[in-house]
Scaffold this motif. Sequence first.
Motif, PDB file in Angstrom:
ATOM      1  N   GLU A  86       0.720  -1.251   0.100  1.00 50.75           N
ATOM      2  CA  GLU A  86      -0.319   0.183   0.033  1.00 50.75           C
ATOM      3  C   GLU A  86       1.234   1.374   0.341  1.00 50.75           C
ATOM      4  O   GLU A  86       0.245   2.537  -0.091  1.00 50.75           O
ATOM      5  N   GLN A  87       2.170   1.190   0.296  1.00 47.95           N
ATOM      6  CA  GLN A  87       3.045   2.919   0.551  1.00 47.95           C
ATOM      7  C   GLN A  87       4.194   2.286  -1.523  1.00 47.95           C
ATOM      8  O   GLN A  87       4.812   2.914  -1.163  1.00 47.95           O
ATOM      9  N   LEU A  88       4.239   2.036  -1.907  1.00 46.77           N
ATOM     10  CA  LEU A  88       4.435   1.810  -3.031  1.00 46.77           C
ATOM     11  C   LEU A  88       4.532   2.682  -4.154  1.00 46.77           C
ATOM     12  O   LEU A  88       2.992   2.974  -4.164  1.00 46.77           O
ATOM     13  N   ASP A  89       5.304   3.081  -5.426  1.00 45.44           N
ATOM     14  CA  ASP A  89       4.987   4.035  -6.005  1.00 45.44           C
ATOM     15  C   ASP A  89       4.129   3.512  -7.386  1.00 45.44           C
ATOM     16  O   ASP A  89       4.687   2.868  -8.137  1.00 45.44           O
ATOM     17  N   TYR A  90       3.085   3.280  -7.424  1.00 45.13           N
ATOM     18  CA  TYR A  90       2.146   2.407  -9.065  1.00 45.13           C
ATOM     19  C   TYR A  90       2.175   3.709  -9.920  1.00 45.13           C
ATOM     20  O   TYR A  90       1.594   3.031 -11.674  1.00 45.13           O
ATOM     21  N   CYS A  91       2.957   4.590 -10.163  1.00 45.25           N
ATOM     22  CA  CYS A  91       2.090   5.735 -10.852  1.00 45.25           C
ATOM     23  C   CYS A  91       3.206   5.017 -12.355  1.00 45.25           C
ATOM     24  O   CYS A  91       4.128   5.091 -12.472  1.00 45.25           O
ATOM     25  N   GLY A  92       2.291   5.381 -13.488  1.00 41.68           N
ATOM     26  CA  GLY A  92       2.833   5.326 -14.884  1.00 41.68           C
ATOM     27  C   GLY A  92       2.992   3.739 -15.234  1.00 41.68           C
ATOM     28  O   GLY A  92       3.834   2.757 -16.257  1.00 41.68           O
ATOM     29  N   LYS A  93       2.115   2.547 -14.149  1.00 42.54           N
ATOM     30  CA  LYS A  93       2.489   1.415 -14.579  1.00 42.54           C
ATOM     31  C   LYS A  93       1.341   0.482 -14.951  1.00 42.54           C
ATOM     32  O   LYS A  93       0.027   0.862 -14.764  1.00 42.54           O
ATOM     33  N   ILE A  94       1.362  -0.952 -15.500  1.00 41.21           N
ATOM     34  CA  ILE A  94       0.450  -1.545 -15.570  1.00 41.21           C
ATOM     35  C   ILE A  94       0.378  -2.688 -14.200  1.00 41.21           C
ATOM     36  O   ILE A  94       1.779  -3.299 -14.236  1.00 41.21           O
ATOM     37  N   VAL A  95      -0.883  -2.488 -13.828  1.00 45.54           N
ATOM     38  CA  VAL A  95      -1.053  -2.785 -12.457  1.00 45.54           C
ATOM     39  C   VAL A  95      -2.086  -4.162 -12.552  1.00 45.54           C
ATOM     40  O   VAL A  95      -3.075  -3.691 -13.385  1.00 45.54           O
ATOM     41  N   ILE A  96      -2.026  -5.770 -12.278  1.00 40.19           N
ATOM     42  CA  ILE A  96      -3.027  -7.061 -12.222  1.00 40.19           C
ATOM     43  C   ILE A  96      -2.704  -7.250 -11.079  1.00 40.19           C
ATOM     44  O   ILE A  96      -1.989  -7.548 -10.578  1.00 40.19           O
ATOM     45  N   ASP A  97      -3.706  -6.217 -10.379  1.00 40.93           N
ATOM     46  CA  ASP A  97      -4.207  -6.915  -8.874  1.00 40.93           C
ATOM     47  C   ASP A  97      -5.073  -7.998  -8.860  1.00 40.93           C
ATOM     48  O   ASP A  97      -6.388  -7.966  -8.637  1.00 40.93           O
ATOM     49  N   GLY A  98      -4.456  -8.399  -8.065  1.00 44.50           N
ATOM     50  CA  GLY A  98      -5.322 -10.283  -7.911  1.00 44.50           C
ATOM     51  C   GLY A  98      -5.542 -10.004  -6.303  1.00 44.50           C
ATOM     52  O   GLY A  98      -6.049 -11.184  -5.831  1.00 44.50           O
ATOM     53  N   ARG A  99      -5.308  -8.761  -5.067  1.00 45.27           N
ATOM     54  CA  ARG A  99      -5.950  -8.504  -4.003  1.00 45.27           C
ATOM     55  C   ARG A  99      -5.760  -8.122  -3.411  1.00 45.27           C
ATOM     56  O   ARG A  99      -6.469  -7.177  -2.478  1.00 45.27           O
ATOM     57  N   ARG A 100      -6.433  -7.079  -3.958  1.00 46.43           N
ATOM     58  CA  ARG A 100      -6.976  -5.660  -3.762  1.00 46.43           C
ATOM     59  C   ARG A 100      -6.263  -4.903  -2.787  1.00 46.43           C
ATOM     60  O   ARG A 100      -6.312  -4.599  -1.402  1.00 46.43           O
ATOM     61  N   VAL A 101      -4.778  -3.982  -3.651  1.00 42.71           N
ATOM     62  CA  VAL A 101      -4.639  -3.072  -2.808  1.00 42.71           C
ATOM     63  C   VAL A 101      -4.343  -1.587  -3.563  1.00 42.71           C
ATOM     64  O   VAL A 101      -4.264  -1.711  -4.636  1.00 42.71           O
TER      65      VAL A 101
END
Length: 413
Positions: free
Chosen positions: A384-399
Motif C-alpha cells: 500500500e506504500q509503493l509508487d505505482y504511477c505510470g505502471k500496468i498493474v493486474i491486482d489479484g488482492r485488492r491493493v
Amino acid sequence: MRISVIGAGYVGLATATSMASKGHEVILHDVDEQRLSAIEKGQDPLDEPGMAEALAAYPVAVTNNLSEAIANAEVHFICVGTAGASWHYDLKSVELVAAAMGRLLSPGSTVVIKSTVVPGTTETVIMPLLQLSGKKVGTDFGVCVNPEFLGVGTALRNALHPDRIIIGQWDERSGDKLAALYRGFNCPILKMDLKSAEMVKCASNSFLAAKISFINEIGNICKAFGIDVYEVASAMGHDPRIGHKFLNAGTGFGGSCLPKDLRALIASSRRVGYEPEILEHVLTLNEEQPRRMIKLLKSHIPDLNGKVIGVLGLAFKPNTTDVRESVAVSIVAALLKEGARVRAHDPGAMASFQKLFADIEYGTAAHALDSDAVLIVTEWDEFEQLDYCGKIVIDGRRVMKAREALVYEGLCW
Ligand code: UDX
C-alpha cells in the motif's frame, strides 16, 4: 498433568506451549535435533508471533528419544505432519509413531491424535498399530481425536484462544481426561466419536475453501458486470448467517492446509462411493483464478515472450515466509511458460521461493515495479506504500494504492 507432544511443527509447538502455559509439565519430541536445540534455547524455529516469548516464559522439555517422551506422561499428543502426496495425507510419520508408541504406553494413559487425517483413519489405521504390542484400547489405554484449527502466523493465539475444542473419544474416560485438560481454555468443548471429530477438521477447512471459491466466482461475475465484488461482499457480510470473514475475492487460496484438506476429502469421499461435486468445483475454480490473472495480463500485453513482468507477493498469504501451494507458484510457472522474464519481490518469502524458482530475478519492490507490467499476488501491507504511477498493474488482492497505476485491473472488481 505430565504431557508428551510428538512432533514439533506448528501444531506440536503450539500445543506444547499452550499446555505449558496452563501449568502442565510438557515434554516435546521430534527427530530433528536442530529444531529441538533451538526450542531448548527458547528460540522459535517457525517464526510464529509470540512463540519465542511463550517458550521463554513456559519452557518445555525436549527429547529426540520417544521412550523418554512417553515415560511417565499421562496424555500423549501425536502432532506429526501428514502433508504428502497431493490427493492423500501421508501417514508414514503417524504410522511410525503409533507403532513405536504402543509398547511404551503406561496403563491408563491416553493417546490423542492431533495430526490431520481423513475420517476413519484413527480407527482403521492408527489404533491397530497402537495395539500391536497386545495392549488394548479402552482397557489398557485410551484414544481420542482432537483436531487443531491453527493458522500460519496465528498458531499460538489460536491455540491459546480456540473457538471450540473438538474431542473425538473412543472411550469416555479418555474423553473426560482430555476435557479436564482443556478446562482452562475458555470455549465450548464438543464431544463426539472419533471419525466425526476427524470429519469436523476436513469439513471446516473445506468450507473455508468453498467460501473463498464462492466469492471468487461471484467476483468473476461482478467483473463481467463492472461491479465491485468487495462492495458486494461487505454488504453480504452484515448478514450474521454469512459473516464478513473469508469473503476476500482474488487469486484464491493456497497454504499447507486448505488445498490439501480439500483434496484429501474429495479423494476419501470418492473412496466411499460419493462424487463430491461442490468440493470438486471449489478446487477447479481455485486452480482457474491464477489462469484468469494471466489472461487479464495478456489482454494488455498479448505476447509475453521476452517481456519483463513484476510479481509482488510470493508467500501464500501476507506476514509469512511460507510458500507452500502459494498461488505465486502457478503464476510464476505460467509466466515462464509464456517466455516472460520474472522480477519478483516479497517482504518475507523470497528465500523460500528461491528454492522453487532459482532462475528468476529477486529484488526490491522498486525493482519488481520496473517492469512491463506488475501482478499483485499477496496483499502485504507494504504494497500500500509503493509508487505505482505510470505502471500496468493486474491486482489479484485488492491493493488500493495500486489504483493510481496508468492501467489498473482488479481480478474480480
Ligand atoms: C487455514 C485455516 O484458516 C486454519 O483454520 C487451518 O487450521 C489451517 O488452514 P492458513 O492456511 O494459515 O489457515 O491460512 P488462511 O488464513 O486460512 O488462508 C488460506 C488461504 O486462503 C491463503 O492463501 C489466503 O490468501 C486465502 N484467502 C483467505 C483468500 O483468498 N480469501 C479470504 O477471504 C481468506
